[in-house]
Write an enzyme that holds these catalytic residues in place. Structure first.
Site, short mmCIF file in Angstrom:
data_model
loop_
_atom_site.label_atom_id
_atom_site.label_comp_id
_atom_site.label_asym_id
_atom_site.label_seq_id
_atom_site.Cartn_x
_atom_site.Cartn_y
_atom_site.Cartn_z
N HIS A 217 0.84 -1.21 0.00
CA HIS A 217 0.00 0.00 0.00
C HIS A 217 0.87 1.26 0.00
O HIS A 217 0.66 2.17 -0.81
CB HIS A 217 -0.91 -0.04 1.24
CG HIS A 217 -1.74 1.19 1.43
ND1 HIS A 217 -3.11 1.20 1.21
CD2 HIS A 217 -1.42 2.44 1.85
CE1 HIS A 217 -3.58 2.40 1.48
NE2 HIS A 217 -2.58 3.18 1.87
N GLU A 218 1.86 1.30 0.89
CA GLU A 218 2.70 2.48 1.02
C GLU A 218 3.60 2.68 -0.20
O GLU A 218 3.90 3.81 -0.57
CB GLU A 218 3.54 2.40 2.28
CG GLU A 218 2.75 2.54 3.56
CD GLU A 218 1.95 3.83 3.62
OE1 GLU A 218 2.51 4.90 3.31
OE2 GLU A 218 0.75 3.77 3.96
N ASP B 76 -5.51 7.87 4.47
CA ASP B 76 -5.71 8.41 3.13
C ASP B 76 -7.03 9.16 3.00
O ASP B 76 -7.11 10.18 2.31
CB ASP B 76 -5.66 7.28 2.10
CG ASP B 76 -4.32 6.56 2.12
OD1 ASP B 76 -3.30 7.22 2.37
OD2 ASP B 76 -4.29 5.34 1.90
N HIS C 180 1.89 4.87 -2.66
CA HIS C 180 2.07 6.30 -2.37
C HIS C 180 3.44 6.78 -2.80
O HIS C 180 3.58 7.84 -3.41
CB HIS C 180 1.92 6.55 -0.86
CG HIS C 180 0.54 6.35 -0.32
ND1 HIS C 180 -0.57 6.97 -0.85
CD2 HIS C 180 0.09 5.60 0.72
CE1 HIS C 180 -1.64 6.62 -0.17
NE2 HIS C 180 -1.27 5.79 0.79
#
Length: 286
Positions: A42-43, A136, A46
């Protein structure tokens, strides 16, 4: 640039270390590893989006059900960049669903592990979409608010909304849903993060103003601000909205009006060090 230089510095939050230890002694280590892998994936979403916009990334800190990308860019970049960087993390979960759809028919991974991957992918995705800072959903809320509402007010609304939502979820977890210690720890951590954000709100706002003066405004349109001649510079700055250039109209008690550009106000504050003067005094010195 080498591959190693492109990789972010990754830190493990102490609360995650505690969960890893608990998982080891309780036999749920596999669940923690799956959760950690999804959070890292997930990170990375980003991070990839952020470096594509040439953001300066200090590090990524992983904690249970999420992570924090340490950067000073939030609030100072174009809103479309911040929106895309915030959405890039949740979008990674789509690839995990695709991975599950492709791998599941092959029977190369035990069904029990596949079910855990699906479960934690759902939980982490939904959790990160909550309108809570620094998740988020909270960052998207702040980006949306600060596009239409003065930056200082948008930041305050975002923090108060985050605290209210977190408290509501915490009470639900304590008195309605089955109690889980991990959920309580996570919500308490989020509340502490918002407490820190509240204490730093003055610094965050000054950073926003200094970037307008020393950096780029990213202005897309012009807005008019009406203030009294007795208003201080900080009163005027509190009305600034992202991606707008402001023309300040100063009204006097006798009904007269005059105008001044925001640049003159910012220059007086940051360059001339006039911290406590009124907007009328700036106009007279112009």
């Amino acid at each position: 640039m080498t591959v190693l230089k492109l990789l972010p510095t990754i830190h493990i939050h102490p609360i995650l270390i505690i969960f890893l230890f608990i998982g080891f002694i309780t036999g749920t280590f596999m669940e923690i590893i799956i959760l950690l892998a999804i959070v890292l994936f997930h990170e990375i979403g980003h991070y990839i989006m952020a470096i594509s916009f040439k953001w300066r990334i200090k590090s990524i800190t992983l904690w249970v059900f999420g992570g924090v990308m340490d950067t000073d860019e939030h609030g100072n970049r174009p809103t479309y960049e911040e929106a895309l960087v915030s959405i890039a993390g949740p979008f990674q979960h789509v690839f995990i669903y695709l991975f599950i759809m492709i791998v599941a028919p092959m029977n190369v991974i035990p069904i029990s592990i596949m079910e855990l991957i699906v479960y934690y992918n759902n939980v982490i995705l939904l959790f990160n979409l909550l309108p809570v800072w620094p998740l988020d959903g909270g960052k998207c809320l702040f980006t949306l608010l600060s596009t239409y509402v003065p930056y200082k007010r948008a930041h305050t609304i975002m923090i108060l909304t985050s605290v209210l939502v977190s408290i509501c979820i915490l009470f639900t977890q304590l008195f309605i849903l089955p109690f889980t210690l991990s959920s309580v720890f996570i919500l308490l951590f989020i509340l502490l993060e918002n407490r820190t954000e509240w204490k730093q709100r003055y610094y965050v706002f000054l950073r926003f103003l200094s970037r307008r003066f020393y950096g780029t405004n990213h202005a897309k349109k012009t807005s008019l601000i009406k203030v009294s001649n007795s208003n201080t510079l900080f009163d005027v700055f509190s009305l600034f909205i992202r991606e707008r250039k402001h023309i300040i109209y100063i009204s006097y008690h006798d009904g007269q009006e005059t105008s001044i550009d925001e640049w003159d106000c910012l220059r007086s504050y940051f360059q001339d060090k006039h911290y406590n003067i009124t907007v009328d005094e700036v106009k007279r010195m112009d």
